[in-house]
Design an enzyme around this catalytic site. Structure first.
Site, PDB file in Angstrom:
ATOM      1  N   CYS A 126      51.658  12.647 -32.707  1.00  0.00           N
ATOM      2  CA  CYS A 126      51.557  11.009 -32.679  1.00  0.00           C
ATOM      3  C   CYS A 126      50.083  10.451 -32.561  1.00  0.00           C
ATOM      4  O   CYS A 126      50.003   9.301 -33.203  1.00  0.00           O
ATOM      5  CB  CYS A 126      52.410  10.523 -31.359  1.00  0.00           C
TER       6      CYS A 126
ATOM      7  N   PHE B 103      62.720   9.785 -32.530  1.00  0.00           N
ATOM      8  CA  PHE B 103      61.796   9.636 -33.667  1.00  0.00           C
ATOM      9  C   PHE B 103      62.402   9.126 -34.725  1.00  0.00           C
ATOM     10  O   PHE B 103      63.638   9.225 -35.217  1.00  0.00           O
ATOM     11  CB  PHE B 103      61.203  10.961 -34.171  1.00  0.00           C
TER      12      PHE B 103
ATOM     13  N   HIS C 178      50.123   3.389 -28.508  1.00  0.00           N
ATOM     14  CA  HIS C 178      51.085   4.039 -29.148  1.00  0.00           C
ATOM     15  C   HIS C 178      52.436   4.292 -28.450  1.00  0.00           C
ATOM     16  O   HIS C 178      51.996   4.850 -26.976  1.00  0.00           O
ATOM     17  CB  HIS C 178      50.575   5.654 -29.397  1.00  0.00           C
TER      18      HIS C 178
ATOM     19  N   ASN D 119      59.924   5.767 -32.367  1.00  0.00           N
ATOM     20  CA  ASN D 119      58.536   6.551 -32.312  1.00  0.00           C
ATOM     21  C   ASN D 119      58.559   7.138 -33.851  1.00  0.00           C
ATOM     22  O   ASN D 119      59.022   8.014 -34.088  1.00  0.00           O
ATOM     23  CB  ASN D 119      58.749   7.711 -31.348  1.00  0.00           C
TER      24      ASN D 119
END
Length: 392
Positions: free
Chosen positions: A169, A221, A310, A343
């Site tokens: 990430c 994800f 993030h 994500n």
């Protein structure tokens, strides 16, 4: 003679460098058209993987999806594609090639969609791009998405390409850090950063005995691509700096190797996430931030800054907010992105930057002039960048 040569080299070096700091000049994002609502995902996931008989595990997964705080995620892979490739569910070695073949075609196309938006907002032709940095956790081959992307965009054949693969990430922040270095050390350079992620390489069926750690990637994800054009000394009339990139740093937390791992194996890309990761991030982040700001000789109150963090998950954001004593609005851009997209690994922070700039321009929701971009990745690694928001 030696002194004269050294003087000449220094003059050449000075001439090669930009006068001012690098800045983000255009941002673009893109997602596949296919999406699944998070509230429907447990039923969808256990149906397409033919694991509906694992009722206890499905109940656990439902709880995990609920606490993740997402509303929907976008995916290139559809139910029809999964049905046509049953080997994907078993994670057999033969399926890996098929997964990578799908990525080889789809990743450049999705990346080009985001890049085209960033280039349009930058305002200059794609042929003015001098450097290309591509990050992905979805493939491990060369040439890869970088070459396909350069071809689709019509970039010059002498564009300087750099590729980051399987960096997790934090790779979005890493790519932007590299772009800052390229732009400031090559006068006139215009660097295109593109992060593209497709979870077809991480998708797998659940198995009896799976822990939270192995189920987390399936609950979090999603697919997406983000692009940023970076350059220093914006003198072209169409160029509008969005964020000046003041200072960048990376820190490795000692003894943290087991917190987050990314590995390409026979069954695809495995991402192993510790269930205690949110707590671990909160315990270690402030030290990294103090080091990053201290290097500039400044001491900020965290609420005086804007934040582009993030958003690994809602739990990580909750922990960071508490640990730093942030007002709820400070992480609003990160929360919006993880809620609406999940994500998307390296691409996620670019979505956050775009949302943050939109709030600044359209809603005046964030008035801070200085800010911090933060990314997390395997290692355990923390990437930070001090940003300065330009007024337009």
């Amino acid at each position: 003679m030696v002194a004269s040569t050294l003087a000449t080299i220094r003059e050449i070096r000075r001439a090669q460098r930009a006068d001012g700091p690098a800045a983000m000049l255009g941002i673009g994002t893109a997602n596949p058209t296919n999406y699944v609502l998070q509230e429907d995902f447990p039923d969808y996931y256990f149906r397409v993987t033919n694991k509906e008989h694992l009722t206890d595990l499905k109940d656990t997964f439902k709880k995990l999806c609920r606490i993740a705080g997402l509303e929907k995620r976008f995916f290139h892979h559809t139910e029809q594609l999964l049905n046509a490739n049953p080997a994907f569910l078993q994670g057999t070695p033969s399926a890996l090639d098929a997964r990578l073949d799908i990525v080889a075609k789809a990743a450049p196309e999705l990346a080009a969609s985001a890049a085209a938006k960033a280039i349009a907002r930058w305002g200059r032709p794609a042929t003015d791009i001098t450097h290309l940095i591509v990050s992905t956790n979805s493939e491990a081959r060369s040439p890869g998405a970088d070459l396909g992307l350069a071809t689709l965009l019509g970039l010059r054949p002498d564009v300087c390409r750099t590729v980051l693969q399987l960096d997790g990430c934090s790779a979005g922040c890493t790519a932007l850090r590299l772009a800052k270095d390229h732009a400031e050390n090559n006068r006139g350079a215009r660097v295109l950063v593109v992060c593209v992620e497709l979870t077809i390489t991480t998708f797998r069926a659940p198995h009896e005995g799976d822990s939270f750690g192995t189920l987390i990637p399936q609950a979090l994800f999603g697919d997406g691509a983000g692009a940023v054009v970076v350059g220093a000394d914006a003198v072209h009339p169409t160029e509008r700096p969005l964020f000046e990139m003041v200072s960048a740093s990376q820190a490795l937390i000692p003894g943290s190797e087991k917190q987050l791992n990314v590995r390409l194996g026979e069954g695809g890309v495995d991402i192993d996430i510790s269930f205690n990761l949110p707590k671990f991030v909160a315990q270690n982040l402030e030290r990294c931030l103090l080091d990053a700001s201290g290097a500039l000789g400044v001491e900020w109150k965290w609420n005086d800054l804007f934040w582009a963090v993030h958003p690994g998950s809602r739990g990580i954001l909750d922990r960071i907010e508490t640990a730093l004593g942030l007002e709820p609005r400070k992480l609003a851009s990160s929360r919006t992105v993880v809620r609406d997209y999940g994500n998307m690994l390296s691409a996620t922070v670019i979505f956050v930057l775009e949302e943050l700039r939109r709030r600044m321009d359209e809603e005046a929701d964030e008035t801070a002039e200085w800010g911090m971009m933060v990314g997390f990745g395997p290692g355990f690694t923390v990437e930070t960048m001090v940003l300065h928001a330009t007024k337009n």
